[in-house]
Design an enzyme around this catalytic site. Structure first.
Site, PDB file in Angstrom:
ATOM      1  N   LYS A  13       0.889  -1.284   0.015  1.00  0.00           N
ATOM      2  CA  LYS A  13       0.011   0.330  -0.022  1.00  0.00           C
ATOM      3  C   LYS A  13       0.952   1.297  -0.085  1.00  0.00           C
ATOM      4  O   LYS A  13       0.724   2.138  -0.602  1.00  0.00           O
ATOM      5  CB  LYS A  13      -0.892   0.040   1.365  1.00  0.00           C
ATOM      6  N   ARG A  88      -9.110   1.619   8.839  1.00  0.00           N
ATOM      7  CA  ARG A  88      -8.747   0.050   9.250  1.00  0.00           C
ATOM      8  C   ARG A  88      -9.713  -0.648   9.876  1.00  0.00           C
ATOM      9  O   ARG A  88      -9.587  -2.013  10.106  1.00  0.00           O
ATOM     10  CB  ARG A  88      -7.631   0.312   9.762  1.00  0.00           C
ATOM     11  N   ARG A 127      11.794  -6.331   4.325  1.00  0.00           N
ATOM     12  CA  ARG A 127      11.586  -4.943   4.318  1.00  0.00           C
ATOM     13  C   ARG A 127      12.601  -4.366   5.136  1.00  0.00           C
ATOM     14  O   ARG A 127      12.978  -4.815   6.449  1.00  0.00           O
ATOM     15  CB  ARG A 127      10.305  -4.375   4.844  1.00  0.00           C
ATOM     16  N   ARG A 160      11.805  -3.063  10.970  1.00  0.00           N
ATOM     17  CA  ARG A 160      10.707  -2.355  12.203  1.00  0.00           C
ATOM     18  C   ARG A 160      10.731  -3.365  13.183  1.00  0.00           C
ATOM     19  O   ARG A 160      10.189  -4.688  12.682  1.00  0.00           O
ATOM     20  CB  ARG A 160       9.684  -1.900  11.262  1.00  0.00           C
ATOM     21  N   ARG A 171      -0.224  -9.322  12.972  1.00  0.00           N
ATOM     22  CA  ARG A 171      -0.896  -8.120  12.295  1.00  0.00           C
ATOM     23  C   ARG A 171      -1.683  -8.825  11.360  1.00  0.00           C
ATOM     24  O   ARG A 171      -2.704  -8.203  10.954  1.00  0.00           O
ATOM     25  CB  ARG A 171       0.289  -7.363  11.660  1.00  0.00           C
TER      26      ARG A 171
HETATM   27  P1  AP5 Z   1       4.846  -1.580   1.902  1.00  0.00           P
HETATM   28  O1  AP5 Z   1       4.620  -0.784   0.618  1.00  0.00           O
HETATM   29  O2  AP5 Z   1       5.787  -1.063   2.757  1.00  0.00           O
HETATM   30  O3  AP5 Z   1       3.634  -2.272   2.184  1.00  0.00           O
HETATM   31  P2  AP5 Z   1       2.616  -1.772   3.243  1.00  0.00           P
HETATM   32  O4  AP5 Z   1       1.331  -2.343   2.731  1.00  0.00           O
HETATM   33  O5  AP5 Z   1       2.536  -0.183   3.068  1.00  0.00           O
HETATM   34  O6  AP5 Z   1       2.819  -2.298   4.614  1.00  0.00           O
HETATM   35  P3  AP5 Z   1       2.738  -1.760   5.891  1.00  0.00           P
HETATM   36  O7  AP5 Z   1       3.279  -2.628   6.863  1.00  0.00           O
HETATM   37  O8  AP5 Z   1       3.384  -0.423   6.046  1.00  0.00           O
HETATM   38  O9  AP5 Z   1       1.294  -1.767   6.289  1.00  0.00           O
HETATM   39  P4  AP5 Z   1       0.695  -1.564   7.481  1.00  0.00           P
HETATM   40  O10 AP5 Z   1      -0.640  -1.373   7.191  1.00  0.00           O
HETATM   41  O11 AP5 Z   1       0.817  -2.933   8.444  1.00  0.00           O
HETATM   42  O12 AP5 Z   1       1.485  -0.671   8.530  1.00  0.00           O
HETATM   43  P5  AP5 Z   1       1.214   0.702   8.979  1.00  0.00           P
HETATM   44  O13 AP5 Z   1       2.589   1.474   8.840  1.00  0.00           O
HETATM   45  O14 AP5 Z   1      -0.003   1.426   8.055  1.00  0.00           O
HETATM   46  O15 AP5 Z   1       5.700  -3.021   1.000  1.00  0.00           O
HETATM   47  C1  AP5 Z   1       6.114  -4.081   2.000  1.00  0.00           C
HETATM   48  C2  AP5 Z   1       7.538  -4.502   1.445  1.00  0.00           C
HETATM   49  O16 AP5 Z   1       7.044  -4.971   0.165  1.00  0.00           O
HETATM   50  C3  AP5 Z   1       8.536  -3.541   1.228  1.00  0.00           C
HETATM   51  O17 AP5 Z   1       9.882  -3.812   1.484  1.00  0.00           O
HETATM   52  C4  AP5 Z   1       8.523  -3.114  -0.287  1.00  0.00           C
HETATM   53  O18 AP5 Z   1       9.596  -2.611  -0.905  1.00  0.00           O
HETATM   54  C5  AP5 Z   1       8.012  -4.478  -0.807  1.00  0.00           C
HETATM   55  N1  AP5 Z   1       7.191  -4.775  -2.051  1.00  0.00           N
HETATM   56  C6  AP5 Z   1       5.875  -3.940  -2.225  1.00  0.00           C
HETATM   57  N2  AP5 Z   1       5.323  -4.040  -3.364  1.00  0.00           N
HETATM   58  C7  AP5 Z   1       5.962  -5.103  -3.740  1.00  0.00           C
HETATM   59  C8  AP5 Z   1       5.854  -5.914  -4.937  1.00  0.00           C
HETATM   60  N3  AP5 Z   1       4.664  -5.635  -5.820  1.00  0.00           N
HETATM   61  N4  AP5 Z   1       6.648  -6.867  -5.276  1.00  0.00           N
HETATM   62  C9  AP5 Z   1       7.663  -7.061  -4.461  1.00  0.00           C
HETATM   63  N5  AP5 Z   1       8.018  -6.630  -3.240  1.00  0.00           N
HETATM   64  C10 AP5 Z   1       7.160  -5.412  -3.079  1.00  0.00           C
HETATM   65  O19 AP5 Z   1       0.720   0.620  10.393  1.00  0.00           O
HETATM   66  C11 AP5 Z   1       1.712  -0.031  11.380  1.00  0.00           C
HETATM   67  C12 AP5 Z   1       0.800   0.048  12.794  1.00  0.00           C
HETATM   68  O20 AP5 Z   1       0.213   1.599  13.012  1.00  0.00           O
HETATM   69  C13 AP5 Z   1      -0.453  -0.934  12.653  1.00  0.00           C
HETATM   70  O21 AP5 Z   1      -0.098  -2.092  12.958  1.00  0.00           O
HETATM   71  C14 AP5 Z   1      -1.242   0.022  13.754  1.00  0.00           C
HETATM   72  O22 AP5 Z   1      -0.764  -0.695  15.091  1.00  0.00           O
HETATM   73  C15 AP5 Z   1      -0.960   1.089  13.681  1.00  0.00           C
HETATM   74  N6  AP5 Z   1      -2.021   2.124  12.759  1.00  0.00           N
HETATM   75  C16 AP5 Z   1      -1.737   2.498  11.583  1.00  0.00           C
HETATM   76  N7  AP5 Z   1      -2.822   3.018  11.050  1.00  0.00           N
HETATM   77  C17 AP5 Z   1      -3.685   2.674  11.773  1.00  0.00           C
HETATM   78  C18 AP5 Z   1      -5.440   2.904  12.065  1.00  0.00           C
HETATM   79  N8  AP5 Z   1      -6.256   3.159  10.776  1.00  0.00           N
HETATM   80  N9  AP5 Z   1      -5.786   2.400  13.023  1.00  0.00           N
HETATM   81  C19 AP5 Z   1      -5.600   1.594  14.039  1.00  0.00           C
HETATM   82  N10 AP5 Z   1      -4.055   1.634  14.001  1.00  0.00           N
HETATM   83  C20 AP5 Z   1      -3.167   1.993  12.957  1.00  0.00           C
END
Ligand code: AP5
Length: 218
Positions: A13, A88, A127, A160, A171
């Site tokens: 994402k 979410r 990652r 991370r 997660r």
């Molecule tokens: P990446 O693009 O980083 O993936 P992502 O979907 O953004 O993953 P995140 O871990 O950031 O999502 P998340 O939703 O769990 O975490 P967030 O920070 O929002 O890609 C992942 C890896 O794959 C990278 O290394 C990339 O290079 C590689 N990649 C990408 N595309 C690829 C492809 N096509 N082929 C191969 N490799 C690829 O949230 C973290 C925490 O914050 C949550 O757990 C929660 O505790 C809190 N939080 C955040 N938002 C909320 C909310 N709205 N409500 C409550 N808690 C929240």
């Protein structure tokens, strides 16, 4: 243009949201990035969020909604935004729908980046995130020019805390239980579109651009 990125943790994402933001000149709003920036700055919000993030749990809706509504008030949101990691939960999605409705507005698309769990677990262990600017890399699929250093600011790259395998499993469970229902929610409004997130990053992006420019095959 108002776009929501849906998908499991690690589906890509953030990777795609950054490209969308650059192409269409709209802000990329990641609630995860905002929580991590608050943690780095040692704010009460960041310290509170850390309690949940480190376990792979969701930060409570009340905290998240306050933060995001505040962010929407920023003038850079006037022409839209791409939301990454928000909403979410169903209450978060309903709050967003209501807030937009007050201005006779609605989201344009909710794009689900579809990736099976087994691919996710492998991706997350590779990652790496910059300790300074938060830029993300992958040791195989998107490697930095110099191993262990950020291309943008030169700071160290780390795994991370919440990307460790045991936390990733939690997660994923939280995602299936609390976030996956949003797929039906946005489908019900005719806003849902899906892309195959297992393809190469550039192919995933091309599929998203086709959707945003109404060229997708129905
Ligand atoms: P990446 O693009 O980083 O993936 P992502 O979907 O953004 O993953 P995140 O871990 O950031 O999502 P998340 O939703 O769990 O975490 P967030 O920070 O929002 O890609 C992942 C890896 O794959 C990278 O290394 C990339 O290079 C590689 N990649 C990408 N595309 C690829 C492809 N096509 N082929 C191969 N490799 C690829 O949230 C973290 C925490 O914050 C949550 O757990 C929660 O505790 C809190 N939080 C955040 N938002 C909320 C909310 N709205 N409500 C409550 N808690 C929240």
């Amino acid at each position: 243009m108002k776009i929501i990125m849906l998908g499991a943790p690690g589906a890509g994402k953030g990777t795609q949201a950054k490209k969308i933001a650059e192409k269409y000149g709209i802000p990329h709003i990641s609630t995860g990035d905002i929580f991590r920036a608050n943690l780095k700055a040692g704010t009460p919000l960041g310290l509170k969020a850390k309690e949940y993030m480190d376990k792979g749990a969701l930060v409570p809706d009340s905290l998240t909604l306050e933060l995001i509504m505040d962010r929407f008030a920023n003038p850079d949101c006037a022409n839209g935004y791409v939301l990454d990691g928000f909403p979410r939960t169903i209450p978060q999605a309903e709050a967003l729908t209501e807030a937009l409705k007050k201005n006779n507005d609605e989201v344009d698309y909710a794009i689900d980046v579809d990736v099976p769990d087994e691919v996710i677990v492998n991706r997350m262990s590779g990652r790496r995130a910059c300790v300074n600017c938060g830029a993300t890399y992958h040791i195989v699929f998107n490697a930095p020019k110099v191993e262990g250093k950020c291309d943008t600011c030169g700071a160290d790259l780390i795994l991370r805390n919440d990307d460790k395998p045991e936390t990733v499993q939690n997660r994923l469970s939280v995602y299936h239980e609390q976030t996956q229902p949003l797929i039906d929610y946005y489908n019900g409004f005719g806003k849902l579109r899906s892309v195959d997130g297992t393809k190469e990053m550039s192919e995933v992006f091309d599929a998203i651009v086709d959707i945003l420019e109404n060229k997708e095959s129905k």
